[in-house]
Design an enzyme around this catalytic site. Structure first.
Site: not given
Lengths: 286, 286, 286, 286
Positions: D230-231
């Site tokens: 999720d980065e």
């Protein structure tokens, strides 16, 4: 997931003290538990509107007798009343032409369990979307329309809709003007999606009109169909930002995302009995 | 325009049948006419929430006796209750530092008659905005804050706020952390505007954080201040689209428009008693 | 913060190969460094648009000679050209009537350094906002308008604007129709804010029209003033969601937030020379 | 509609004067006509970015030799360069689990001609969506994943993707974490849709987190998949307003509309080569 066993009452009447108390008294006296209550007062019209949903779990009246038992209350307050039951799913007919985005969107929601209705049939004035209907196992009826046969074809459509016990008609980018007979047969039960922010750009080719005017925002509007083209009560609208970079073809393509989500949202509210029509406007109890 | 003579009741209690009927019965029996009723049920918590506003025009109870007369009802249903009167305008203190956008926005609304409150004073930890306050004729109190004097200055602020009978504190881009004494003195009555979409980018320099992460949307959040920094109940949030073209300085500049409108909207709901706090969340009866 | 020393060129001409190469060649050959270059091609019109901003830091031409030196290039490609310098701040006159939200919003931005213009004067047809102007130290000129004196008063306004070397006129909720003499004196330099999503609800009382139609979204539009009322090139538009709960008075109040931010954004683009008008539409180089 | 015969060049390099002039000189000297040119300068990094699309209609170089002929220019300016041709449609694999909304949305767009890619296969870790794939005639490959077989299954997936000459992988609500081998095989070519406004609510069950925090807005984020969950670089985000009325289940249902439109938009930009990744952020040339 079975539909929850609830009843919904939609009311409007002249405003006066005690209305909420009176109606909730009826529910309470028969052991109903209120799940949702919303009211609205239009001070300009001095009119009271209410949506009341209650659980039938311990309710002491049978579904069949509720309406009759509400009559004294309705008469006393001159109420217009509609009563619905969540367990009686609405039967919805989709009308389409050639564009696939609204129909696929609605059928995918339906398959996912996100649209609590039955869809007994799809009606089209072209053959284009027959494969789409068949993929989802929905009967597809082709009614080609010409100037000559239009009246007869619509009469046949009405017969078919009645035979299939259809409650609600959804014009999912259906490129034909609906005639009065159909509108009278389904008053405030025909939803259309118009591809502009009404009342801007009524009529044909709204994206062309929008492009010519140089607007910076385009929109879509879902409304109930009435005898006046594009003038029916608005249920829902949404917009998106565009720019000088966008050609008419871009607007058409981008607008499809608006059209399908606006129509689906309006239909959601309609089938859950959250919409009340009054003087060519809607009260949407969100 | 005089404030309309209405009373507003905010309630929450365990859900059970008959609550609406009971409360509206109280209003009706004293000849009140309901102007707005909204309720909400949280099925996960089995909790009932309601906001009820009624006209005092023909109401047979004096303002002073209403609360006492509601007590039996409240006890019967284990209700938490707040009662407000539109004619008793809230007294709001604005806390500011150096940035002018929120304060000018609120003062302009106030002057236009769009913010039904009294603003008896502005408190600041810098002199920068004294001219802004004076232009609008609001007393300006400068409390410079250092690590050493912070506790004493806040105590003096609380005294001043109490002396001025302040109900609500608005941190209009006040760049100091509020200490527990102040929070306890004004529970759920201190509104802050945080310059990000919480819970993304808590703490200092949220626009720098947003730029570093490369987000495509920035936001602002207005919340009640609690002991946990940036963790209080959220009242309102809004966002705007940004792009790779926007520098940190652009985000700061653009974000001001969000901050001022989000704070003003949250304050509007607060002063009209449309907000109920429950378990670190808000129910906003729009 | 001093204005950065940059030049901006706005161009449109018939599209043909080599345009970007040719113009950037001119900049490069005089040691300019491009800061921002945006182009747009309208394939329907076969027209090329470009905005080019470059640093004057090492540029080998004086500001005064740039325009002349560009002429051969312009002639070769039949270019319409506008040249601006960031260091020559635009001089903006605000026209107001009674409503304060747009003027306070613009003056607060100006004071915060977020609006890189000079505001030498405010013109009003009522005295109402004189205190607002005086608080910010801007000369306020009252020109009461009647049917009889309108032509003479506008002539006097034009004289004053010329004397003050005004570039841009902002109608910040100015409730008078601008006559052709003013429009001709400031072609595409008069910005208006109309309180609807144009082209919906042209003319007077658009919020009343919106309420009567029952729309679910209201809007505001900033456009250049042309001879056709509410028909000028649209610079910016924005909208917000409303509901059946909102009275006309609510729409008026809510709409003010749209009006002030839409006008401020349009003015921002205008003063930074990001807007190019073409065939009654705008190209906005964001 | 055949894909227009155009080439697109994506460039980033240290900023210096003359870059645009030099690159456009190359195009012009081979008789290319520029259709779209966008550049961006990051002053903090002193880096220049450009997207340039030109018509190959009269271009004097063959597609195969363009890249080589650009090399001297690239070397001179230390450019990172990517070259694409509209006529070489990207081959996209869809990864799914059980939820149907993203896959139906993408397949409907594809069928309507609104998504200029080939979709040679769908990969799933459950059988649920096999009928959906088959309805649209797309080969469906079921790779059940357990802790034990995950590495082997992913290796088999990579083989299959390579065999099918897949360029782009779309995780259309695929509920498995992608391992480094896959990410390395498709660097910045795997798009994910995360059901929150990142960086708020990373990891599992973001709607539950959002509900617990009491946010007033939910979001969805499409990003490139990198080794940090999720980065990855954010391509697109959008949000919608929610309220205390919405349960977690409502958020899940409402969020689907965000997820499908955000993913589709991000994919649109990706397949048209409008996205450039730089330091874990994206430059999106809209």
């Amino acid at each position: 997931m079975p539909a929850p066993d609830t009843a919904t009452l939609l009311i409007h009447c002249p405003d006066r003290p005690g209305l909420v108390h009176d109606v909730t008294g009826f529910i309470f006296s028969h052991r109903g538990n209120i799940i949702d209550l919303q009211q609205h007062i239009d001070p300009a019209q001095d009119t009271f509107f209410m949506r009341l949903e209650w659980s039938l779990e311990n309710f002491t009246l049978e579904q069949e007798e509720i309406e009759a038992r509400l009559q004294p209350l309705a008469r006393r307050h001159e109420m217009q009343m509609r009563l619905h039951f969540a367990s009686r799913r609405k039967r919805v007919a989709l009308f389409v032409t050639k564009e696939n985005h609204c129909i696929y969107d609605l059928l995918a929601r339906h398959e996912a369990g996100d649209l609590p209705v039955d869809i007994p049939l799809i009606i089209a004035n072209h053959e284009t979307l027959r494969p789409a209907a068949e993929r989802f196992g929905i009967p597809f009826h082709h009614f080609p329309i010409t100037k000559e046969n239009k009246q007869a074809q619509e009469a046949a459509q009405i017969d078919l809709l009645k035979k299939e016990r259809v409650d609600t008609v959804v014009l999912a980018r259906y490129m034909q003007i609906i005639s009065p007979a159909m509108i009278e047969a389904f008053p405030h039960q025909i939803l259309n999606i118009h591809h502009s922010f009404l009342p801007a750009f009524v009529g044909a080719k709204p994206y062309h009109q929008a492009h010519a005017r140089g607007v910076k925002i385009i929109g879509a509007t879902s409304h109930y169909v009435t005898a006046d083209l594009d003038e029916g009560p608005i249920i829902h609208q949404d917009v998106m930002r565009v720019s000088h970079e966008d050609s008419v073809q871009d607007l058409v393509r981008l607008g499809r995302d608006l059209e399908k989500t606006v129509l689906a949202k309006a239909l959601w509210w309609h089938v859950r009995d959250q919409v009340l029509v009054y003087q060519n406007k809607t009260v949407v109890f969100e």
